[in-house]
Scaffold this motif. Structure first.
Motif, short mmCIF file in Angstrom:
data_model
loop_
_atom_site.label_atom_id
_atom_site.label_comp_id
_atom_site.label_asym_id
_atom_site.label_seq_id
_atom_site.Cartn_x
_atom_site.Cartn_y
_atom_site.Cartn_z
N LEU A 141 -3.95 5.45 2.80
CA LEU A 141 -3.43 4.80 4.01
C LEU A 141 -3.07 5.84 5.07
O LEU A 141 -3.45 5.70 6.24
N ALA B 65 0.83 -1.21 0.00
CA ALA B 65 0.00 0.00 0.00
C ALA B 65 0.87 1.26 0.00
O ALA B 65 0.58 2.24 -0.70
N ASP C 107 2.27 2.19 -3.45
CA ASP C 107 1.30 2.57 -4.48
C ASP C 107 0.96 4.05 -4.29
O ASP C 107 0.53 4.46 -3.22
N GLN D 11 -2.82 4.55 -3.21
CA GLN D 11 -3.16 3.87 -1.94
C GLN D 11 -2.43 4.46 -0.75
O GLN D 11 -2.95 4.47 0.36
N CYS D 12 -1.21 4.94 -0.95
CA CYS D 12 -0.46 5.43 0.20
C CYS D 12 -1.11 6.69 0.78
O CYS D 12 -1.14 6.87 2.00
#
Ligand SMILES: [Mn+2]
Length: 283
Positions: free
Chosen positions: A152, A142, A145, A148-149
């Motif tokens: 997150l 994650a 990416d 996604q980060c």
């Protein structure tokens, strides 16, 4: 070739350089394992990031809570805290390269030949070695990416859930994993993680015990190197080696040579004294 593990640096660049000198560390020959929290609270976060990145394959560092906080502030607009000392990193001309490099560091590094596993904080008692590896890889994927980060980091802060279930999904799962690897010190007797108490074992509230002392902990066949817990300090017992000796709080920065050690033989830490920062210990 020697492999040295070093505790939490947290921007204490002078002490890091002094310790490498004392070890006669040679990047062409030796290896470094760093327990994470390269940055924050200390005065030279930017220098430490640049130095460790420049070591390339000679240095392995795992991510700590302060490293993730820097990334969240820089990449996802999380609020910086008053005590943060990461402004120099955020303003640096090479910030993008440094943050990209930091975001690609692992949460767990295992070297079977050396016989050690490196993490920043702890493991919950329900995880065996394979589960710990798998969980680390999920959060690392994650983080690596671009989209996604950001999500997150937006969901990273918080202490819940506090119990592990294989069926956990989504950000609850990623937050639990991240909290274990980067913030854990104590568990409840029933195996739930307890993140709010940060002090010594002796003064711990009833019902709390160190994560590595929970009965039937499934990772007890591993030898684990970690930091994050300055109130514990140097601890070489019970299959774990804690190297956070509170450099940023004016105590010491500690290294241990990991190779050429026979199991059950005490190691002799190499330390440098740290200039008092006037800070009081905290997360
Ligand atoms: Mn930490």
């Amino acid at each position: 070739m020697a492999t040295y593990a070093i505790g939490d640096i947290q921007g204490c660049g002078d002490e890091f350089e002094a310790l490498l000198d004392k070890l006669k560390f040679d990047a062409t020959r030796d290896r470094l394992w760093l327990v994470g929290d390269l940055v924050n609270r200390g005065p030279r976060s930017l220098d430490v990031l640049r130095q460790v990145r420049a070591l390339g394959a000679a240095a392995i560092t795992v991510l700590g809570n302060h490293d993730l906080h820097l990334l969240a502030v820089a990449l996802a607009g999380s609020k910086s805290k008053q005590q943060d000392t990461i402004a120099d990193v955020l303003r640096a001309p090479d910030r993008d390269e440094l943050l990209y490099w930091l975001r690609h560091r692992p949460l767990l590094h295992c070297d079977a030949a050396l016989g050690y596993t490196l993490i920043h904080a702890g493991l919950p008692p329900q995880w065996d070695a394979a589960t710990a590896q798998q969980c680390a890889r999920e959060v690392e994927a994650a983080l690596r990416d671009d989209r996604q980060c950001i999500e997150l980091f937006a969901h990273m802060y918080g202490d819940q859930p506090d119990g592990w279930l294989d069926e956990l999904t989504g950000f609850n799962r990623l937050r639990f994993i991240t909290n274990c690897f980067t913030r854990l010190r104590f568990c409840h007797d029933d195996g739930r993680i307890a993140l709010s108490y940060k002090g010594t074992i002796e003064k711990a509230p009833a019902g709390l015990q160190p994560w590595f002392r929970v009965r039937r902990r499934r990772s007890r066949d591993m030898r684990i190197v970690f930091g994050h817990w300055s109130a514990l300090g140097f601890h070489d017992a019970e299959g774990v080696l804690c190297l956070d000796t509170g450099c940023v709080w004016g105590s010491q920065l500690t290294a241990v040579r990991l190779d050429a050690r026979t199991p059950d033989t005490p190691v002799t830490p190499v330390c440098v004294e740290c200039g008092s920062s006037g800070l009081s210990p905290g997360e």
